[in-house]
Structures are given as structure tokens and as C-alpha cells.
Design a protein around this motif. Structure first.
Motif, PDB file in Angstrom:
ATOM      1  N   GLU A  15      29.187  -4.256   7.096  1.00  0.00           N
ATOM      2  CA  GLU A  15      29.882  -4.292   5.822  1.00  0.00           C
ATOM      3  C   GLU A  15      30.205  -5.712   5.379  1.00  0.00           C
ATOM      4  N   ARG A  16      30.288  -6.632   6.314  1.00  0.00           N
ATOM      5  CA  ARG A  16      30.396  -8.041   5.904  1.00  0.00           C
ATOM      6  C   ARG A  16      29.146  -8.457   5.128  1.00  0.00           C
ATOM      7  N   ASP A  17      27.975  -8.020   5.617  1.00  0.00           N
ATOM      8  CA  ASP A  17      26.728  -8.304   4.901  1.00  0.00           C
ATOM      9  C   ASP A  17      26.735  -7.674   3.513  1.00  0.00           C
ATOM     10  N   ILE A  18      27.225  -6.439   3.423  1.00  0.00           N
ATOM     11  CA  ILE A  18      27.194  -5.708   2.159  1.00  0.00           C
ATOM     12  C   ILE A  18      28.150  -6.340   1.152  1.00  0.00           C
ATOM     13  N   VAL A  19      29.342  -6.699   1.603  1.00  0.00           N
ATOM     14  CA  VAL A  19      30.299  -7.358   0.717  1.00  0.00           C
ATOM     15  C   VAL A  19      29.744  -8.689   0.226  1.00  0.00           C
ATOM     16  N   GLU A  20      29.111  -9.442   1.127  1.00  0.00           N
ATOM     17  CA  GLU A  20      28.532 -10.719   0.749  1.00  0.00           C
ATOM     18  C   GLU A  20      27.399 -10.539  -0.249  1.00  0.00           C
ATOM     19  N   PHE A  39      41.264  14.715   0.132  1.00  0.00           N
ATOM     20  CA  PHE A  39      40.280  13.668   0.370  1.00  0.00           C
ATOM     21  C   PHE A  39      40.981  12.361   0.724  1.00  0.00           C
ATOM     22  N   ALA A  40      40.205  11.445   1.310  1.00  0.00           N
ATOM     23  CA  ALA A  40      40.663  10.091   1.600  1.00  0.00           C
ATOM     24  C   ALA A  40      39.785   9.129   0.821  1.00  0.00           C
ATOM     25  N   ARG A  41      40.396   8.163   0.151  1.00  0.00           N
ATOM     26  CA  ARG A  41      39.637   7.250  -0.710  1.00  0.00           C
ATOM     27  C   ARG A  41      39.972   5.808  -0.348  1.00  0.00           C
ATOM     28  N   PRO A  42      38.941   4.973  -0.124  1.00  0.00           N
ATOM     29  CA  PRO A  42      39.204   3.562   0.191  1.00  0.00           C
ATOM     30  C   PRO A  42      39.632   2.788  -1.041  1.00  0.00           C
ATOM     31  N   GLY A  43      40.410   1.729  -0.806  1.00  0.00           N
ATOM     32  CA  GLY A  43      40.896   0.928  -1.914  1.00  0.00           C
ATOM     33  C   GLY A  43      39.976  -0.208  -2.290  1.00  0.00           C
ATOM     34  N   GLY A  44      38.851  -0.348  -1.594  1.00  0.00           N
ATOM     35  CA  GLY A  44      37.944  -1.439  -1.907  1.00  0.00           C
ATOM     36  C   GLY A  44      36.600  -1.235  -1.265  1.00  0.00           C
ATOM     37  N   LEU A  45      35.724  -2.187  -1.473  1.00  0.00           N
ATOM     38  CA  LEU A  45      34.370  -2.117  -0.928  1.00  0.00           C
ATOM     39  C   LEU A  45      34.395  -2.369   0.571  1.00  0.00           C
ATOM     40  N   GLY A  46      33.449  -1.775   1.280  1.00  0.00           N
ATOM     41  CA  GLY A  46      33.335  -2.036   2.711  1.00  0.00           C
ATOM     42  C   GLY A  46      34.343  -1.245   3.524  1.00  0.00           C
ATOM     43  N   GLN A  47      34.560  -1.696   4.765  1.00  0.00           N
ATOM     44  CA  GLN A  47      35.506  -1.029   5.671  1.00  0.00           C
ATOM     45  C   GLN A  47      36.903  -1.432   5.193  1.00  0.00           C
ATOM     46  N   SER A  48      37.365  -0.747   4.148  1.00  0.00           N
ATOM     47  CA  SER A  48      38.547  -1.163   3.413  1.00  0.00           C
ATOM     48  C   SER A  48      39.784  -1.204   4.297  1.00  0.00           C
ATOM     49  N   THR A  49      40.672  -2.147   3.996  1.00  0.00           N
ATOM     50  CA  THR A  49      41.940  -2.246   4.725  1.00  0.00           C
ATOM     51  C   THR A  49      43.023  -1.404   4.064  1.00  0.00           C
ATOM     52  N   SER A  50      42.686  -0.723   2.972  1.00  0.00           N
ATOM     53  CA  SER A  50      43.654   0.100   2.259  1.00  0.00           C
ATOM     54  C   SER A  50      43.020   1.436   1.887  1.00  0.00           C
ATOM     55  N   TRP A  51      43.671   2.525   2.284  1.00  0.00           N
ATOM     56  CA  TRP A  51      43.173   3.865   1.992  1.00  0.00           C
ATOM     57  C   TRP A  51      44.297   4.712   1.406  1.00  0.00           C
ATOM     58  N   THR A  52      43.908   5.716   0.625  1.00  0.00           N
ATOM     59  CA  THR A  52      44.861   6.707   0.115  1.00  0.00           C
ATOM     60  C   THR A  52      44.366   8.092   0.480  1.00  0.00           C
ATOM     61  N   ILE A  53      45.228   8.855   1.146  1.00  0.00           N
ATOM     62  CA  ILE A  53      44.947  10.261   1.428  1.00  0.00           C
ATOM     63  C   ILE A  53      45.603  11.087   0.331  1.00  0.00           C
ATOM     64  N   SER A  54      44.792  11.899  -0.345  1.00  0.00           N
ATOM     65  CA  SER A  54      45.283  12.771  -1.406  1.00  0.00           C
ATOM     66  C   SER A  54      45.244  14.210  -0.907  1.00  0.00           C
ATOM     67  N   LEU A  55      46.418  14.796  -0.688  1.00  0.00           N
ATOM     68  CA  LEU A  55      46.525  16.128  -0.096  1.00  0.00           C
ATOM     69  C   LEU A  55      46.785  17.175  -1.175  1.00  0.00           C
ATOM     70  N   HIS A  56      45.974  18.225  -1.174  1.00  0.00           N
ATOM     71  CA  HIS A  56      46.257  19.345  -2.066  1.00  0.00           C
ATOM     72  C   HIS A  56      47.540  20.030  -1.588  1.00  0.00           C
ATOM     73  N   PRO A  57      48.403  20.468  -2.491  1.00  0.00           N
ATOM     74  CA  PRO A  57      49.679  21.073  -2.079  1.00  0.00           C
ATOM     75  C   PRO A  57      49.530  22.266  -1.131  1.00  0.00           C
ATOM     76  N   SER A  58      48.395  22.978  -1.197  1.00  0.00           N
ATOM     77  CA  SER A  58      48.190  24.127  -0.307  1.00  0.00           C
ATOM     78  C   SER A  58      47.641  23.719   1.055  1.00  0.00           C
ATOM     79  N   MET A  59      47.450  22.422   1.286  1.00  0.00           N
ATOM     80  CA  MET A  59      46.814  21.956   2.517  1.00  0.00           C
ATOM     81  C   MET A  59      47.717  21.002   3.305  1.00  0.00           C
ATOM     82  N   LEU A  60      49.032  21.218   3.223  1.00  0.00           N
ATOM     83  CA  LEU A  60      49.975  20.389   3.964  1.00  0.00           C
ATOM     84  C   LEU A  60      50.027  20.868   5.409  1.00  0.00           C
ATOM     85  N   ASN A  61      49.214  20.243   6.236  1.00  0.00           N
ATOM     86  CA  ASN A  61      49.050  20.671   7.621  1.00  0.00           C
ATOM     87  C   ASN A  61      48.600  19.476   8.441  1.00  0.00           C
ATOM     88  N   ASP A  62      49.065  19.382   9.699  1.00  0.00           N
ATOM     89  CA  ASP A  62      48.733  18.187  10.473  1.00  0.00           C
ATOM     90  C   ASP A  62      47.236  18.057  10.749  1.00  0.00           C
TER      91      ASP A  62
END
Length: 330
Positions: free
Chosen positions: A179-184, A68-91
């Protein structure tokens, strides 16, 4: 994981093509993401400054493994983390998760929000047309041409809606405005509650299994008098299995999927009569025909359009089966 036919179409398309280039470890996955982020394509086409981290993890539940990919904050986040299952290492898996990081997340209503108003914007499907456009473009730019062609052919076969690239770029700009509206709005709400003593007490009511049936019944139809009565729903279901308004009421009051075979059969028929998305009914309501003793041709008496959709989905799967196989029609 499977929340709608839209997601089913996209997953089915991706699962019908061969896997992409294997990645030796998480360092190789990070290297692929860095290569994409440093490319001229990323600089010219990604509408905001976003940084993506990669780690091993993913999740396992009920026999499924996923990344999965998870945003680091509200809205169109500038920071994301991709969490890869060990069996799914593929481009191709990396491209899928990276597409989440740059896909439009909101559809702008077309007008700016005024102070104090709720934003009148629509949340985009997580695997909707904007996501599909980003995923196909990433595969085409940084995967193999073979996989790019296969992915687009599979998308077409499973009727996956895909935005043209110009439409995608416009959709991202609209999402940023929304998302600017939503953050505000969240900022205003936080300020309001921080300046007033809390008067809230007790727990928030939980959304139960039967509430979903009741809610859809209440919004069924069009026009000023929307909604379907329990009596009318019971009449529709009775075309397959005798059903009374009290049966409908009992299922709508259920906290969990019923274990009684007759009630499960009635619940499946009710979901079809109300036009529930068949994937949602299976994975979110726990109602599948083969577990509810309901045949597909029986349901044609209740909702022939629903049956036609399921038959089309079965034919699509038969023509382009997934890499893993499951016996029988669904």
C-alpha cells in the motif's frame, strides 16, 4: 453483499452459529471497541496505529440489512468507521467489522515498485484468509470461548481458508509494503494531472451486464491462445438448450439481465459453461437456476465440476443451517 463463494463460505459459517453477546446501545459497542484497542493483545498484534470509530447506521437494500466498516483514507488506513445497523448490536458483529479494519488488504508481489510503474500487487478478498484469521482471533480473545470454538468449527465445516496467526502477521506486513507503493502511485498520478491541462472529454464507458460474459469468455482457458469462441460456447450450451453463436452475441451485448425466459435459460447455461462463481452468477449477474428454469442435473452435461461444487455447498448448508431458514436447495 454476496460477491463470491469465498464470501458465501464465511457468511454461511457465521450465520450457522448462535449470535454473541447483545449490546444495549451504540455506547456499549464503542466501549467494546475501546476495550479491544486498549488491550495488550491489540498493542502486540496490530501492526500499525489504527483508530476505530463506531456509529449507528448500516444500510438497508432489497430486503437486506447490513453493517459495514469503512476506511478514512487510501491504503491501510489509520482511521476507520464501523457503521452498525440498529438491529445488529452484537459483539460478534462488532468483531466481524473490526476484523476488516486490521485484515491485510493487499498481497505484495515480492518486489518494490519503481517510479512510474503500476503496482504489481494483488488485492486480497474482503473475506479472505487474512480476514478470517483476524475475525477468529478477535472472537477468541474478546468473545466467549464457546463462540470462539463454534466459529472455528463452522469455518472448518464450510471450508473457509484461514491463515495461521504467524501467516496473518506476515500478510499484514506485506500489505503495508504494497500500500505504500499504491499511495505513492496515486501521488504521482495526481501531480501529473495537476501539472497538465485536461484533455479528457466525454463520459467513461459503463461496464454492462453482457460485458462480464464476454470478458470471461475472452480469458477462458490457458496457454498462449486463451479465449473461447462464440461457436464453441454455443456448442457447450446446446447440450442443454439449442444455442447459436448469434444467441451468445446477443447476450454479450445485453445491458441488463434478459427478461425473455429462453434467453435467461441460455444465460444461466453460458455462465456455467464459462465456470462463473455460482454466488457471483446469482447475486451479481442475477442468474439463479430456479429463476431460469434450469435443473442442476442438466448442467452436469456442461460443467460437472460446477455442479459438484454446488452440491457440496448444498450439503454443507443442510448440515449446518443458518439461523434463518430458506426452503429448498440452492
Amino acid at each position: 453483499m454476496y460477491d463470491s463463494v469465498t464470501t458465501w463460505r464465511l457468511y454461511s459459517a457465521e450465520q450457522s452459529i448462535r449470535l454473541g453477546q447483545p449490546l444495549t446501545d451504540v455506547t456499549a459497542a464503542r466501549g467494546l471497541v475501546r476495550r479491544v484497542e486498549r488491550s495488550a493483545w491489540w498493542r502486540d498484534n496490530v501492526a500499525y496505529d489504527v483508530r476505530v470509530g463506531v456509529r449507528l447506521g448500516g444500510c438497508e437494500a432489497d430486503g437486506w440489512v447490513s453493517s459495514f466498516a469503512r476506511p478514512g483514507g487510501l491504503g491501510q488506513s489509520t482511521s476507520w468507521t464501523i457503521s452498525l445497523h440498529p438491529s445488529m448490536l452484537n459483539d460478534m458483529i462488532v468483531f466481524h467489522e473490526l476484523a476488516h479494519c486490521i485484515a491485510p488488504r493487499w498481497q505484495h508481489s515480492g518486489r518494490p515498485r519503481r517510479s512510474g510503474e503500476l503496482p504489481n500487487h494483488i488485492r486480497c478478498s474482503a473475506h479472505g484468509p487474512g480476514f478470517a484469521a483476524a475475525s477468529a482471533e478477535l472472537a477468541g480473545q474478546f468473545g466467549t470461548v464457546e463462540h470462539h470454538d463454534e466459529l472455528r468449527v463452522a469455518y472448518h465445516h464450510f471450508q473457509v481458508p484461514v491463515l495461521a496467526w504467524e501467516e496473518y502477521l506476515a500478510a499484514v506486513q506485506g500489505s503495508l509494503l504494497a500500500e505504500r507503493d499504491i499511495v505513492e502511485m496515486h501521488r504521482e498520478v495526481d501531480e501529473l494531472f495537476s501539472s497538465q491541462p485536461s484533455t479528457r472529454s466525454g463520459s467513461v464507458p459503463q461496464w454492462t451486464w453482457g460485458d462480464r460474459l464476454r470478458s470471461v469468455r475472452g480469458s477462458a482457458g490457458t496457454g498462449p491462445r486463451r479465449g473461447m469462441s462464440r461457436e464453441h460456447l454455443a456448442q457447450l450450451v446446446s447440450r442443454v438448450e439449442r444455442c447459436s453463436p448469434r444467441d451468445v452475441q446477443r447476450l454479450e451485448a445485453a445491458a441488463h439481465p434478459p427478461e425473455d425466459p429462453r434467453l435467461r435459460r441460455l444465460g444461466m447455461c453460458m455462465a456455467v459453461a464459462l465456470g462463473f462463481d455460482p454466488i457471483y452468477a446469482r447475486f451479481q449477474l442475477g442468474l439463479a437456476r430456479w429463476d431460469c428454469d434450469v435443473k442442476l442435473d442438466e448442467l452436469a452435461a456442461i460443467n460437472p465440476e460446477w455442479v459438484q461444487l454446488v452440491e457440496t455447498m448444498n450439503a454443507q448448508l443442510a448440515a449446518r443451517p443458518p439461523r434463518w431458514a430458506v426452503d429448498g436447495d440452492r
